[in-house]
Enzyme design. Structure first.
Site, mmCIF file in Angstrom:
data_model
loop_
_atom_site.group_PDB
_atom_site.id
_atom_site.type_symbol
_atom_site.label_atom_id
_atom_site.label_comp_id
_atom_site.label_asym_id
_atom_site.label_seq_id
_atom_site.Cartn_x
_atom_site.Cartn_y
_atom_site.Cartn_z
ATOM 1 N N HIS A 188 0.814 -1.218 0.000
ATOM 2 C CA HIS A 188 0.000 0.000 0.000
ATOM 3 C C HIS A 188 0.844 1.262 0.000
ATOM 4 O O HIS A 188 0.405 2.299 -0.469
ATOM 5 C CB HIS A 188 -0.995 -0.023 1.164
ATOM 6 C CG HIS A 188 -2.157 -0.907 0.837
ATOM 7 N ND1 HIS A 188 -2.197 -2.209 1.233
ATOM 8 C CD2 HIS A 188 -3.257 -0.688 0.090
ATOM 9 C CE1 HIS A 188 -3.294 -2.756 0.763
ATOM 10 N NE2 HIS A 188 -3.960 -1.867 0.065
ATOM 11 N N ARG A 293 -9.984 4.784 -0.825
ATOM 12 C CA ARG A 293 -9.582 3.852 0.239
ATOM 13 C C ARG A 293 -9.794 4.549 1.585
ATOM 14 O O ARG A 293 -8.886 5.160 2.133
ATOM 15 C CB ARG A 293 -8.108 3.461 0.069
ATOM 16 C CG ARG A 293 -7.825 2.557 -1.123
ATOM 17 C CD ARG A 293 -6.355 2.184 -1.177
ATOM 18 N NE ARG A 293 -6.092 1.045 -2.025
ATOM 19 C CZ ARG A 293 -5.740 1.118 -3.315
ATOM 20 N NH1 ARG A 293 -5.633 2.287 -3.916
ATOM 21 N NH2 ARG A 293 -5.504 0.020 -4.005
ATOM 22 N N ARG A 329 -14.921 3.029 -0.585
ATOM 23 C CA ARG A 329 -14.804 1.684 -0.037
ATOM 24 C C ARG A 329 -14.808 1.764 1.477
ATOM 25 O O ARG A 329 -14.112 2.595 2.061
ATOM 26 C CB ARG A 329 -13.500 1.041 -0.511
ATOM 27 C CG ARG A 329 -13.259 -0.304 0.160
ATOM 28 C CD ARG A 329 -12.067 -0.994 -0.402
ATOM 29 N NE ARG A 329 -10.814 -0.452 0.099
ATOM 30 C CZ ARG A 329 -9.627 -0.869 -0.322
ATOM 31 N NH1 ARG A 329 -9.549 -1.784 -1.272
ATOM 32 N NH2 ARG A 329 -8.528 -0.375 0.185
ATOM 33 N N GLU A 427 -12.141 -9.603 -4.938
ATOM 34 C CA GLU A 427 -10.685 -9.664 -4.738
ATOM 35 C C GLU A 427 -10.252 -10.950 -4.055
ATOM 36 O O GLU A 427 -9.110 -11.077 -3.637
ATOM 37 C CB GLU A 427 -10.188 -8.422 -3.999
ATOM 38 C CG GLU A 427 -10.891 -8.120 -2.699
ATOM 39 C CD GLU A 427 -10.373 -6.848 -2.024
ATOM 40 O OE1 GLU A 427 -9.322 -6.334 -2.380
ATOM 41 O OE2 GLU A 427 -11.075 -6.377 -1.101
ATOM 42 N N ASN A 450 -5.165 -6.563 -7.028
ATOM 43 C CA ASN A 450 -3.987 -6.695 -6.160
ATOM 44 C C ASN A 450 -4.150 -7.896 -5.233
ATOM 45 O O ASN A 450 -3.282 -8.748 -5.124
ATOM 46 C CB ASN A 450 -3.787 -5.432 -5.310
ATOM 47 C CG ASN A 450 -3.783 -4.176 -6.153
ATOM 48 O OD1 ASN A 450 -3.485 -4.238 -7.328
ATOM 49 N ND2 ASN A 450 -4.127 -3.056 -5.563
ATOM 50 N N ASP A 451 -5.286 -7.929 -4.554
ATOM 51 C CA ASP A 451 -5.522 -9.066 -3.667
ATOM 52 C C ASP A 451 -5.928 -10.306 -4.449
ATOM 53 O O ASP A 451 -5.561 -11.420 -4.086
ATOM 54 C CB ASP A 451 -6.593 -8.713 -2.624
ATOM 55 C CG ASP A 451 -5.985 -7.925 -1.470
ATOM 56 O OD1 ASP A 451 -4.882 -8.291 -1.027
ATOM 57 O OD2 ASP A 451 -6.588 -6.920 -1.044
ATOM 58 N N ARG A 461 1.680 -10.309 -1.235
ATOM 59 C CA ARG A 461 2.003 -9.093 -1.989
ATOM 60 C C ARG A 461 2.963 -8.183 -1.239
ATOM 61 O O ARG A 461 3.519 -7.251 -1.796
ATOM 62 C CB ARG A 461 0.724 -8.337 -2.388
ATOM 63 C CG ARG A 461 -0.054 -7.778 -1.233
ATOM 64 C CD ARG A 461 -1.431 -7.297 -1.648
ATOM 65 N NE ARG A 461 -1.477 -5.880 -1.936
ATOM 66 C CZ ARG A 461 -2.596 -5.159 -1.957
ATOM 67 N NH1 ARG A 461 -3.771 -5.737 -1.757
ATOM 68 N NH2 ARG A 461 -2.576 -3.890 -2.213
ATOM 69 N N CYS A 498 -10.378 -1.958 -10.101
ATOM 70 C CA CYS A 498 -9.750 -0.868 -9.343
ATOM 71 C C CYS A 498 -8.386 -1.250 -8.796
ATOM 72 O O CYS A 498 -7.721 -0.454 -8.172
ATOM 73 C CB CYS A 498 -10.668 -0.379 -8.226
ATOM 74 S SG CYS A 498 -10.976 -1.634 -6.988
HETATM 75 C C1 PEP Z 1 -7.043 -4.629 -4.557
HETATM 76 O O1 PEP Z 1 -6.860 -5.534 -3.737
HETATM 77 O O2 PEP Z 1 -6.853 -4.786 -5.787
HETATM 78 C C2 PEP Z 1 -7.489 -3.303 -4.123
HETATM 79 C C3 PEP Z 1 -7.843 -2.392 -4.997
HETATM 80 O O3 PEP Z 1 -7.491 -3.034 -2.802
HETATM 81 P P1 PEP Z 1 -6.172 -2.774 -1.941
HETATM 82 O O4 PEP Z 1 -5.017 -2.627 -2.900
HETATM 83 O O5 PEP Z 1 -6.397 -1.553 -1.149
HETATM 84 O O6 PEP Z 1 -6.064 -3.993 -1.110
HETATM 85 MG MG MG Z 2 -7.612 -5.308 -1.711
#
Ligand code: PEP
Ligand code: MG
Length: 537
Positions: A188, A293, A329, A427, A450-451, A461, A498
């Site tokens: 993050h 976020r 979110r 996710e 991402n997740d 990650r 996203c």
């Molecule tokens: C994701 O997981 O792709 C996402 C957008 O949320 P974050 O990166 O904040 O976990």
């Molecule tokens: Mg996420």
């Protein structure tokens, strides 16, 4: 001139002086001392220096952030003079014959714990202040002169590691870029750098003696120069000019509809972490906010943000976007995003632990406070609510019950609530696989790649040594995205992306073919992606 290579978090060039950001991670060790009087004197002198520093900080902050915000430094001075706190430190030094830094740390922990258990929100908020002041005195005692505080000049921050909670507190207007040794490109902190469009590199061996030296970050090539020679400086000043020129060219795409040559329209939204990011959102002509976020609001605070505080922030975002869609979110705290006052237990596997919606459903009072703030703000613009880390239908139904309650309570109190779409993030592989069922329960999907990549490929990650295995182009991830898009459309709802993959320009055309309706990316990527879409068939 020294030259280092690292991994790129955000491209672009930064030229400026280094601020070595010292993280006080080395543990404070308990030492037995013989001369308690000397130790008491050390403590008194360190405290005096701390009070002096705080006075200077107050005076510097006053014109920059105003009286209300600058007052925090006065509060810290007062806490340092607190009789009980001082007695606790001096008693420990006298009776246990321990070193001053140990006594200060212990007293800080003890007082922080005491405050955090109080009923009154004001006192709970003081828990983090007690820790802050103890850390300041400890730093002085240990001669760790560099406090990592930003001065008036914009700087390149060099740090061993940066937590999201530290990055979010930095003054963005003074941050030219950052380089760190640790951290992964999907963390993050990295995402925050992209959101702020600041050049950043990771994997660089940081040296304390770099502090105040001139440096260059070449985000595109992943190179970091310390003490660059004249020729290199000149070369990069020219490159930076070219970069500025390219940005100006992209500016000509402002106001244009994001549509392919054959007429397929894609909505291009921005990801943000706080109100300060709105400036880049407007500058880059985002058509809406696809991911706010909201947890960064919690990370910036020393205690749970109240309904009113949250309402003011969401209202401001909604009003600034002037009717354009703003998808907020709900709290996604946990894993790498930690705030002390939540009192979360240390976990073996935090990414798969007690986080996000799991916390919200277990602690509905926190969740409903946020929901009420969101529904109230919905009267001032077009707000949609999005829920993170969904894995089951039951969760969605439970959420919808709580959100319905929050809405009805407000309406019963005569408070206006707007039209609010409620969607979920896809996710987790579980959510992707049952997306046909989930699609019937919600208004939209937003794919958190991402997740989704982390859980599908079983790759943490946060772990930088796994970056090369973190392949978001993996067939398994792309198939899931396609499947989710098909299931969303079959149920008549829209679907966006996203996660960071949404900004991967190698995949923009693939996403168009899959029928993705919206891409939400860091503000700096909006215009370059618009260009690709305008040129696509
Ligand atoms: C994701 O997981 O792709 C996402 C957008 O949320 P974050 O990166 O904040 O976990
Ligand atoms: Mg996420």
């Amino acid at each position: 001139m020294e030259k280092y290579t690292g991994k790129t978090v955000f491209n672009g060039i930064a030229i400026g002086r280094i601020l070595y950001y010292a993280k006080e991670q080395e543990p404070i060790v308990r030492k037995r001392i013989e001369d308690t009087e000397v130790e008491l004197l050390r403590y008194e002198q360190a405290k005096e220096t701390a009070v002096k520093q705080l006075r200077e900080l107050y005076e510097k902050a006053l014109p920059e952030v105003g009286e209300v915000n600058a007052q925090i430094f006065e509060v810290h001075s007062m806490l340092l003079e607190d009789e009980d706190y001082n007695e606790s430190v001096t008693n420990m030094i006298r009776s246990q014959k321990v070193n001053a830094e140990y006594a200060v740390t212990k007293a800080g922990e003890h007082f922080a714990e005491m405050f955090s258990n109080m009923d009154d929100a004001y006192f709970r908020g003081r828990a983090a202040d007690m820790k802050d002041i103890s850390e300041r005195v400890t730093r002085i005692l240990l001669g760790r002169e560099n406090t990592g505080e930003m001065g008036t000049e914009p700087v390149i921050v060099a740090a061993e590691d940066l937590a999201p909670s530290e990055t979010v507190k930095m003054d963005k207007s003074k941050l030219l870029g950052f380089v760190t040794r640790f951290g992964s490109i999907n963390s993050h902190t990295a995402i925050l750098a992209r959101t702020m469009s600041i050049p950043a590199l990771i994997g660089i061996e940081i040296k304390k003696e770099w502090d105040k030296k001139q440096a260059i970050i070449d985000g595109k090539e992943g190179i970091f120069y310390v003490d660059p020679d004249e020729a290199t400086l000149l070369e990069y000043r020219k490159k930076k000019e070219k970069e500025e020129e390219r940005k100006r060219l992209y500016q000509t795409l402002k106001g244009k509809e994001t549509v392919t040559r054959s007429g397929k329209k894609v909505r291009l939204y921005a990801n943000i972490g706080n109100v300060a990011d709105l400036a880049t959102v407007l500058l880059n002509d985002a058509e809406g906010i696809g991911l706010f976020r909201s947890e960064f609001l919690y990370l910036e605070s020393k205690d749970y943000p109240t309904e009113e505080e949250q309402f003011q922030v969401y209202k401001r975002v909604a009003e600034t976007m002037a009717g354009k869609k703003v998808i907020i979110r709900t709290l996604d705290i946990g894993a790498d995003k930690q705030a002390d006052y939540f009192g979360l237990e240390k976990e073996e596997n935090p990414a798969m632990g007690f986080r996000a919606i799991r916390i919200c459903l277990a602690r509905p009072e926190i969740f409903k406070t946020q929901l009420r703030a969101l529904f109230r703000a919905s009267a001032y613009g077009t707000i949609s609510i999005m829920y993170p880390m969904i894995t089951s239908l039951e969760e969605v139904r439970q959420i919808r019950r709580l959100s319905m309650e929050a809405r009805q309570e407000l309406e019963a109190a005569g408070i206006t609530v707007g039209q609010v779409e409620e969607g979920i993030m896809i996710e987790t592989p579980a959510a992707a696989l049952i997306s046909d069922q989930l699609a019937k329960e919600v208004d939209f999907f937003s794919i958190g790649t991402n997740d989704l990549t982390q859980y599908t490929l079983a790759i943490d990650r946060q772990n930088p040594s796994l970056d090369e295995f973190y392949n978001a182009h993996h067939e398994a991830v792309l198939r899931m995205i396609h499947m989710v898009a098909q299931n969303a459309h079959a149920a008549g709802i829209w679907v966006g992306i996203c996660g960071e993959l949404g900004a991967d320009m190698e995949l923009t055309e693939t996403f168009l073919e899959m029928g993705i309706d919206e891409l939400s990316v860091s503000p700096g990527y909006i215009l370059p992606i618009r260009k690709i879409i305008l040129d696509a068939k």
